[in-house]
Design an enzyme around this catalytic site. Structure first.
Site, PDB file in Angstrom:
ATOM      1  N   LYS A 190       7.468  -1.896   0.544  1.00 27.42           N
ATOM      2  CA  LYS A 190       6.425  -1.520  -0.425  1.00 27.42           C
ATOM      3  C   LYS A 190       6.404  -0.012  -0.614  1.00 27.42           C
ATOM      4  CE  LYS A 190       1.883  -1.264   0.905  1.00 27.42           C
ATOM      5  NZ  LYS A 190       0.619  -1.834   1.395  1.00 27.42           N
ATOM      6  N   GLY A 241      -6.644  -5.004  -2.866  1.00 25.05           N
ATOM      7  CA  GLY A 241      -5.899  -6.193  -3.291  1.00 25.05           C
ATOM      8  C   GLY A 241      -4.574  -5.835  -3.928  1.00 25.05           C
TER       9      GLY A 241
HETATM   10  C1  R5P Z   1      -1.389  -1.265   4.810  1.00 23.32           C
HETATM   11  O1  R5P Z   1      -0.304  -1.050   5.205  1.00 23.32           O
HETATM   12  C2  R5P Z   1      -2.150  -2.487   5.205  1.00 23.32           C
HETATM   13  O2  R5P Z   1      -1.494  -3.245   6.159  1.00 23.32           O
HETATM   14  C3  R5P Z   1      -2.496  -3.342   3.995  1.00 23.32           C
HETATM   15  O3  R5P Z   1      -1.306  -3.828   3.409  1.00 23.32           O
HETATM   16  C4  R5P Z   1      -3.213  -2.513   2.990  1.00 23.32           C
HETATM   17  O4  R5P Z   1      -4.172  -1.734   3.624  1.00 23.32           O
HETATM   18  C5  R5P Z   1      -3.865  -3.397   1.961  1.00 23.32           C
HETATM   19  O5  R5P Z   1      -4.526  -2.539   1.064  1.00 23.32           O
HETATM   20  P1  R5P Z   1      -4.711  -2.928  -0.458  1.00 23.32           P
HETATM   21  O6  R5P Z   1      -5.358  -4.292  -0.470  1.00 23.32           O
HETATM   22  O7  R5P Z   1      -5.594  -1.850  -0.998  1.00 23.32           O
HETATM   23  O8  R5P Z   1      -3.359  -2.928  -1.086  1.00 23.32           O
END
Ligand code: R5P
Length: 291
Positions: free
Chosen positions: A191, A224
Site C-alpha cells: 500500500k 476506511g
Molecule cells: C495502518 O497501517 C493500519 O494498519 C490500518 O491499515 C490503517 O490505520 C487503516 O486506516 P484507514 O482506515 O484510514 O485507511
C-alpha cells in the site's frame, strides 16, 4: 479485598462483562461538562478498595483523556494505591513519528501522560509499527493482548474457503497471527498512502480467486481508505464474497457506509470500540489478563 471495576458510560457494556467474569464490584463514574465547557468527573465511593480496574474505551481520545486524569486523581484522593487501566483500544499509536517538521510524536506524548496517572496498562493489539513494544514509550508495566484467536475462530465459524488478505506491510503481524491459529492461506499486499484518506494498493495477479472468500484482516479501520481501495481491487479481480475484519472499529465519518458501497459483503469487528459492526467479544480476553 478484590479490586473494584470503574468505568465511564461509554464502556458500560464491556465493563459489566469483565466484572461478571472476575466476580468483582463494578460502578460507573459521572462525567459532565459545565456551561463553560470545563469537565466535571465524580467517582463513586471506593469503600476501602485500594485497587481499581479502570475500563475505558479510548477511541476519540481527546475528549476522554481529561476525564481519565480527573477520575484517577479523585480515586487517589480516596486512598486508591493501584489503578490498572484497561483500554481495549489504545489510541495515538499510529502517530509514532513526526511525519512533517513541527509535529509532535503523539504516541510518546500520550504514553507519558497515561504513565503519570495510572500504574498499569492492559490493551489489545496496539498499532506497533515503528514503536516495537509499549515499554519503549510507557513508563509503567503494560500487557499487550492479541485478538488473533478471536478473529480466527470467527472466520472458522462464519466464512467458507477464506483467503486472508493483509492490505499492507503493517498488517503482516495481524494476518499471520490469524492465519497461524487455523492454518489459513494468506497474502499481503503493498500500500502507498498519499493522505489521511487516500491510499493505493498494488495488486498481484497470481492471487487465487475462484471459489474463495477474500477476508481482509487489519488492526484498525479508520477513514476506511485502506479497506475501500482493497475491496475495489478485489471486485475487479473477480471476488464475489469479500469480508472485512478488523480488531478496532474506529470508522471515522462515513467509512462504514463507504466500505459497504465499495462492495464488502461482510464486515466484522471486535467491541473494543462500540460500533454496529461489532461481532466479536473481547471481554474474556481482557478478564483473563486481570486474573
Ligand atoms: C495502518 O497501517 C493500519 O494498519 C490500518 O491499515 C490503517 O490505520 C487503516 O486506516 P484507514 O482506515 O484510514 O485507511
Amino acid at each position: 479485598m478484590k479490586p473494584i471495576l470503574i468505568h465511564d458510560e461509554a464502556s458500560q457494556d464491556i465493563a459489566k462483562k469483565i466484572a461478571k467474569l472476575l466476580a468483582c464490584e463494578q460502578k460507573s463514574f459521572v462525567h459532565r461538562y459545565f456551561p463553560d465547557g470545563e469537565t466535571l468527573v465524580r467517582v463513586p465511593a471506593m469503600t476501602g478498595h485500594k485497587e481499581v480496574i479502570l475500563v475505558l474505551r479510548l477511541d476519540r481520545p481527546d475528549a476522554k483523556l481529561f476525564p481519565l486524569l480527573l477520575a484517577a486523581s479523585a480515586m487517589r484522593k480516596q486512598g486508591v494505591k493501584k489503578i490498572t487501566l484497561v483500554a481495549p483500544y489504545l489510541p495515538y499509536m499510529r502517530q509514532d513519528k513526526a511525519f512533517h517538521p513541527g509535529e509532535a510524536i503523539g504516541a510518546q506524548v500520550f504514553a507519558k501522560v497515561i504513565s503519570q496517572c495510572v500504574d498499569e496498562l492492559i490493551t489489545i493489539d496496539p498499532h506497533l509499527h515503528r514503536i516495537h513494544q509499549l515499554s519503549e514509550i510507557y513508563a509503567i508495566p503494560t500487557k499487550t493482548l492479541s485478538a488473533a484467536p478471536i478473529l480466527a475462530n470467527y472466520i472458522a465459524k462464519n466464512i467458507t474457503r477464506p483467503l486472508l488478505i493483509g492490505p499492507d506491510a503493517e498488517s503482516v503481524q495481524w494476518v499471520t497471527g490469524v492465519a497461524r491459529e487455523k492454518e489459513l492461506d494468506y497474502v499481503v499486499l503493498k500500500k502507498k498512502r498519499y493522505s489521511d484518506t487516500k491510499v493505493r494498493i498494488v495488486w498481484d495477479d497470481k492471487i487465487p480467486v475462484k471459489g474463495r472468500t477474500a477476508v481482509l484482516v487489519d488492526d484498525i479501520i479508520s477513514s476506511g481508505g485502506t479497506m475501500i481501495e482493497v475491496v475495489k481491487q478485489l471486485r475487479t479481480a473477480g471476488f464475489k464474497q469479500i469480508a472485512c475484519l478488523a480488531v478496532h472499529a474506529v470508522f471515522a465519518g462515513e467509512a462504514f457506509q463507504k466500505i459497504k458501497k465499495a462492495g464488502a459483503t461482510h464486515i466484522a469487528t471486535c467491541h473494543s470500540i462500540r460500533h454496529e459492526s461489532n461481532k466479536m467479544d473481547v471481554s474474556f480476553l481482557l478478564a483473563g489478563a486481570l486474573t
